[in-house]
Design an enzyme around this catalytic site. Structure first.
Site, PDB file in Angstrom:
ATOM      1  N   ASP A  95      15.259 -24.808 -22.390  1.00 17.29           N
ATOM      2  CA  ASP A  95      15.069 -24.688 -23.858  1.00 17.29           C
ATOM      3  C   ASP A  95      13.827 -24.312 -24.555  1.00 17.29           C
ATOM      4  O   ASP A  95      12.955 -24.714 -23.780  1.00 17.29           O
ATOM      5  CB  ASP A  95      15.821 -25.916 -24.649  1.00 17.29           C
ATOM      6  CG  ASP A  95      14.951 -27.193 -24.364  1.00 17.29           C
ATOM      7  OD1 ASP A  95      14.641 -27.475 -23.056  1.00 17.29           O
ATOM      8  OD2 ASP A  95      14.464 -27.715 -25.264  1.00 17.29           O
ATOM      9  N   GLU A  96      13.770 -23.634 -25.655  1.00 14.67           N
ATOM     10  CA  GLU A  96      12.838 -23.251 -26.220  1.00 14.67           C
ATOM     11  C   GLU A  96      11.332 -22.979 -25.515  1.00 14.67           C
ATOM     12  O   GLU A  96      10.328 -23.430 -25.984  1.00 14.67           O
ATOM     13  CB  GLU A  96      12.394 -24.852 -26.997  1.00 14.67           C
ATOM     14  CG  GLU A  96      13.649 -25.060 -28.176  1.00 14.67           C
ATOM     15  CD  GLU A  96      13.361 -26.277 -28.881  1.00 14.67           C
ATOM     16  OE1 GLU A  96      13.500 -26.395 -30.176  1.00 14.67           O
ATOM     17  OE2 GLU A  96      12.783 -27.516 -28.381  1.00 14.67           O
ATOM     18  N   TRP A 114      23.600 -26.417 -27.580  1.00 16.98           N
ATOM     19  CA  TRP A 114      22.958 -27.264 -28.548  1.00 16.98           C
ATOM     20  C   TRP A 114      22.597 -26.670 -29.937  1.00 16.98           C
ATOM     21  O   TRP A 114      22.882 -27.394 -30.963  1.00 16.98           O
ATOM     22  CB  TRP A 114      21.891 -27.982 -27.870  1.00 16.98           C
ATOM     23  CG  TRP A 114      20.610 -27.045 -27.868  1.00 16.98           C
ATOM     24  CD1 TRP A 114      20.504 -26.188 -26.798  1.00 16.98           C
ATOM     25  CD2 TRP A 114      19.468 -27.059 -28.630  1.00 16.98           C
ATOM     26  NE1 TRP A 114      19.088 -25.485 -27.021  1.00 16.98           N
ATOM     27  CE2 TRP A 114      18.283 -25.929 -28.077  1.00 16.98           C
ATOM     28  CE3 TRP A 114      19.391 -27.755 -29.711  1.00 16.98           C
ATOM     29  CZ2 TRP A 114      17.441 -25.748 -28.803  1.00 16.98           C
ATOM     30  CZ3 TRP A 114      18.063 -27.415 -30.401  1.00 16.98           C
ATOM     31  CH2 TRP A 114      17.091 -26.415 -29.852  1.00 16.98           C
ATOM     32  N   PHE A 136      21.849 -37.444 -32.226  1.00 20.19           N
ATOM     33  CA  PHE A 136      21.824 -38.564 -32.682  1.00 20.19           C
ATOM     34  C   PHE A 136      20.440 -39.048 -33.397  1.00 20.19           C
ATOM     35  O   PHE A 136      19.969 -40.100 -33.523  1.00 20.19           O
ATOM     36  CB  PHE A 136      22.398 -39.847 -31.831  1.00 20.19           C
ATOM     37  CG  PHE A 136      23.765 -39.806 -31.385  1.00 20.19           C
ATOM     38  CD1 PHE A 136      24.596 -38.735 -32.251  1.00 20.19           C
ATOM     39  CD2 PHE A 136      24.576 -40.867 -31.007  1.00 20.19           C
ATOM     40  CE1 PHE A 136      26.069 -38.644 -32.111  1.00 20.19           C
ATOM     41  CE2 PHE A 136      25.813 -40.709 -30.865  1.00 20.19           C
ATOM     42  CZ  PHE A 136      26.641 -39.671 -31.700  1.00 20.19           C
ATOM     43  N   TRP A 141      17.051 -37.325 -28.589  1.00 21.78           N
ATOM     44  CA  TRP A 141      15.395 -37.073 -28.455  1.00 21.78           C
ATOM     45  C   TRP A 141      14.708 -38.257 -29.265  1.00 21.78           C
ATOM     46  O   TRP A 141      15.228 -38.460 -30.449  1.00 21.78           O
ATOM     47  CB  TRP A 141      15.211 -35.751 -29.325  1.00 21.78           C
ATOM     48  CG  TRP A 141      16.304 -34.795 -28.722  1.00 21.78           C
ATOM     49  CD1 TRP A 141      17.157 -34.404 -29.188  1.00 21.78           C
ATOM     50  CD2 TRP A 141      15.924 -33.924 -27.477  1.00 21.78           C
ATOM     51  NE1 TRP A 141      17.749 -33.461 -28.412  1.00 21.78           N
ATOM     52  CE2 TRP A 141      17.141 -33.147 -27.108  1.00 21.78           C
ATOM     53  CE3 TRP A 141      15.116 -34.261 -26.523  1.00 21.78           C
ATOM     54  CZ2 TRP A 141      17.178 -32.399 -26.055  1.00 21.78           C
ATOM     55  CZ3 TRP A 141      15.251 -33.314 -25.186  1.00 21.78           C
ATOM     56  CH2 TRP A 141      16.189 -32.420 -24.915  1.00 21.78           C
ATOM     57  N   GLU A 162      11.531 -38.754 -30.267  1.00 21.41           N
ATOM     58  CA  GLU A 162       9.966 -38.763 -30.886  1.00 21.41           C
ATOM     59  C   GLU A 162      10.046 -39.705 -31.905  1.00 21.41           C
ATOM     60  O   GLU A 162       8.787 -40.348 -32.034  1.00 21.41           O
ATOM     61  CB  GLU A 162       9.932 -37.267 -31.832  1.00 21.41           C
ATOM     62  CG  GLU A 162      10.014 -35.979 -30.903  1.00 21.41           C
ATOM     63  CD  GLU A 162      11.134 -35.486 -30.383  1.00 21.41           C
ATOM     64  OE1 GLU A 162      12.354 -35.986 -30.552  1.00 21.41           O
ATOM     65  OE2 GLU A 162      11.282 -34.248 -30.105  1.00 21.41           O
TER      66      GLU A 162
END
Ligand code: ACM
Ligand code: ZN
EC number: 3.2.1.52
Length: 749
Positions: A322-323, A389, A415, A464, A466
């Site tokens: 991803d990304e 996603w 979530f 995730w 963070e």
């Protein structure tokens, strides 16, 4: 004769009443089974004898471990010919959906049967739930036939942004198994830290598993540097290979396959800090992506994956994908040379080339590649499975191409989004995903044909981390939303019911408490629904609360609701304006934060608004009617009430139809810096009688800094006496590409 008859009727009545109670208990099972026939009475034997038929020793051992948790005093019968109180049979035929089981509970015995070990395990987990739900009376008698909807029911956890130790992972695996989840996607590597010991590359964990910052936020905004474990103030950690083997075995015993993720080619800053030669520039802390032009990159990835494969027996190996920024590839001589030699037209094809080579490598080891949906860019590898996603469309497209797909779209499965009013929640990354929305997810739209539907193999929630520096915060974000996803993954759509599930989830909070899980309490506020009636010139407000049972109380004088405040019984009609403050109560205690809701049947409702500048296409709300429809925005900018403006100003003129007197003009804005939503830099309000010449009546500069925390809502308005036909509301944003403003209504009083 008559007495016997009367006694018979009485018995029937008692039995009906008792089976009604068991119905209530059955409705509390999460995920809801395919078929339940309730009976009366309870299996109430705290030291049952357990017998097995046809179950292999290893599976038997696993089942016994779970059974011991339910019945510490259970006795295992070793002799296959002897029947116990709980009799567990592995049937001979294996051609049924993996995980299916039958469970027949009567007062004296429990019969469990399945055609694969996984089914036996799920039956035992159902018994475990019924034990909690029986409140000490035993296991409610009922017959269950259960079949899972999807074979893949997953939970993902990012341990890079913040590290969580092996014991914490095991605790989560226990609870996931309790809800019949069967995949744990372990996001082991990312730019914020490498978390898995690799014997060939010890520097990865020596130099990139630690950082001089406790929180990701400090790390990310404070330099993004790593350090050594021995450095002062080092934070982080990693799993040794021994720990990983232990966790993998622990999961296997509970029917959970762990899928490891090793990120490539993007999200690889930590690798490049340790091995800068694998980046395009060759220097540390410069690039974010691995250099696919360099053969050493492949050597590194294959060596890492070889060790990963040894540790994880899962069919799937997740390779991220991803990304990736791909920016450095455009000018890197190695990448450019690789593109020429391989005939690759662009950097997307270069990424696809890398993924294809990795797929061939995994395939040579008997494993399958799974990756985030960007692996479709530049051409999807022949046997890859896509984890969808960004939305559901990528997964559907992959399925239409004959590839398997796992659905994990942000809108239903992320979530890390807020689950309740962001104003009363701890800081999260943004977004809004309440329990009800998770529950509403249908991973296979009805429009898909059978062949395409077949390829959608399941669902997964992604976490995730963070904004989750602690274990408590991780649990708070997972539970109870994972219960909703468990039901999405397991139960057929016709067996789902939000009302039933919500009651069950409320009951399960107590079970989660017993398991030591720090679950969100389902609602920290009251649901406020308003309905504007232009003919009657009124607004009707209805209140509900997802906390069950609870009662809702409210005030209209701005004070916090108390137990003595008005009890909400029926919808409230507002002709003029209301300042409603409401909260839910359980047993006389306030259990939600007081919530304020102001609404007005104001002079602008139904009046025509002209937009001199466009709103953005993703947050249209009610388009041109939004500012004058009477509907106020709620907790989330994505609730369809807030109108978004991206990379530009707001310039709206309202025609009141005739010269009108007013004393206030105001509008609320939202600020949430995470997703780049800010208050306007300034607002100008002006008026006109002809719609051409405008006279400024108010200029307001914002006094809120742009690096505020969490979510703020602020009013930008005029008050004074004025008279005009046209009102122009202008809000200026910094001309920053991608910056948002969100506004819900221009209120004219
Ligand atoms: C992702 O959320 N970047 C997969
Ligand atoms: Zn390169």
């Amino acid at each position: 004769m008559r007495r016997i008859f009367a006694l018979g009727v009485l018995c029937l009545l008692i039995s009906a009443c008792s089976s009604k109670k068991n119905r209530v208990i059955a409705d509390m099972i999460i995920p809801q089974p395919s078929e339940v026939n309730v009976k009366s009475g309870f299996f109430n034997n705290d030291s049952p004898k357990i017998s097995f038929n046809g179950v292999m020793p290893e599976d038997k051992e696993n089942l016994c471990e779970i059974i011991e948790g339910i019945y510490p005093d259970a006795e295992i019968i070793e002799d296959e010919g002897v029947k116990g109180d709980i009799n567990i049979t592995l049937e001979a035929f294996a051609n049924t959906t993996e995980g299916s089981y039958s469970l027949n509970i009567s007062r004296n015995s429990i019969e469990i049967a399945a055609r694969q070990p996984a089914g036996l395990l799920y039956a035992v987990e159902t018994v475990a739930q019924l034990k909690y739900l029986g409140d000490g009376k035993g296991i409610a008698c009922m017959d269950i036939n259960d079949i899972p909807r999807f074979g893949y029911r997953g939970m993902h956890l990012d341990v890079s942004r913040h590290f969580f130790d092996a014991e914490f992972i095991k605790k989560q695996l226990d609870v996931l198994a309790f809800y019949k989840m069967n995949r744990f996607h372990w996001h082991l590597t990312d730019g914020a830290g490498w978390r898995i010991e690799i014997k060939k590359y010890p520097e990865l964990t020596e130099e990139a598993a630690w950082r001089p910052y406790k929180n990701w936020k400090e790390f990310w905004f404070g330099g993004r540097r790593y350090c050594k474990q021995s450095d002062e103030g080092a934070n982080g950690g990693y799993y040794t290979q021994e720990e990983i083997k232990d966790v993998v075995a622990y999961a296997q015993k509970r029917g959970i396959t762990i899928i490891p993720e090793i990120e490539m080619p993007g999200h690889s800053e930590e690798v490049l800090a340790v091995y800068p030669e694998l980046s395009c520039s060759g220097r540390p802390y410069v690039n974010v992506d691995l250099c696919p032009g360099n053969e050493k990159t492949f050597e590194f990835l294959e060596n890492v994956l070889s060790e990963v494969i040894e540790l994880f027996p899962s069919e799937y190996i997740h390779i991220g994908g991803d990304e990736a920024d791909k920016g450095s590839w455009k000018t890197c001589p190695k990448c450019q040379a690789k593109m020429r030699s391989e005939g690759l037209k662009n950097v997307d094809e270069l990424q696809s080339y890398l993924i294809r080579r990795i797929e061939q490598f995994l395939s040579s080891k008997g494993r399958k590649l799974i990756g985030w949906d960007e692996i479709m860019q530049g051409g999807l590898s022949p046997y890859a499975t896509v984890m969808s996603w960004r939305n559901e469309e990528h997964g559907i497209k992959a399925a239409e191409m004959g590839h398997d797909a796992i659905m994990t779209p942000g809108g239903y499965c992320y979530f890390d989004y807020y689950q309740d009013n962001p104003i009363t929640e701890p800081e999260a990354i943004g977004g809004y995903l309440p329990l009800s929305k998770v529950y509403s997810f249908n991973p296979v739209p009805d429009s898909l044909d059978t062949e395409t539907s077949y390829h959608i193999r399941g669902v997964q929630a992604n976490l995730w981390t963070e904004y989750m520096p602690t274990e408590e915060q991780v649990e708070y974000m997972i539970y109870p939303r994972i219960l909703a996803l468990a039901e999405v993954g397991w139960s057929m759509p016709e067996n789902k019911s939000w009302d039933r599930f919500l009651k069950a989830a409320n009951r399960h909070l107590l079970i989660l408490d017993e398991k030591g899980i720090n679950a969100h309490r389902i609602a920290n506020g009251v649901n406020i629904k308003d309905s504007v009636n232009v003919d009657k010139k009124e607004i009707v407000i209805s209140l509900s609360c997802d906390r069950i049972p609870s009662e809702i109380r409210y005030t209209t004088d701005g004070t916090d609701p108390e137990i003595s405040s008005l009890l909400y019984k029926e919808p409230i009609t507002v002709k003029d304006s209301i300042t409603l403050k409401t909260a839910a109560f359980v047993n006389g205690e306030r259990v939600t934060q007081p919530q304020i809701f102001k609404t007005y049947y104001h002079k602008g409702i139904g009046k025509k608004a002209t937009y001199n500048l466009p709103f953005c296409e993703h947050y249209t709300a009610a388009a041109e009617a939004s500012m004058t429809d009477g509907y106020r925005g709620g907790a989330s900018y994505a609730d369809g009430r807030w109108q978004g403006f991206r990379t530009g100003d707001i310039d709206i003129v309202i025609d009141m139809g005739e010269v009108t007197e007013f004393s206030e003009i105001e509008a609320n804005f939202m600020q949430q810096p995470g997703p780049w939503i800010w208050f306007p830099v300034y607002v100008d309000i002006s008026v006109s009688d002809d719609g051409k010449e405008f006279r400024n009546i108010k200029h307001i500069d914002t006094d809120v800094p742009r690096d505020s925390e969490g979510t703020l809502i602020k009013n930008f308005g005029f008050s004074g006496k004025e008279k005009a036909r046209y009102i122009r509301y202008f809000a200026h944003q910094q001309p920053l590409d991608g910056a948002y403003m969100f506004i819900d209504e221009i209120i004219i009083k």
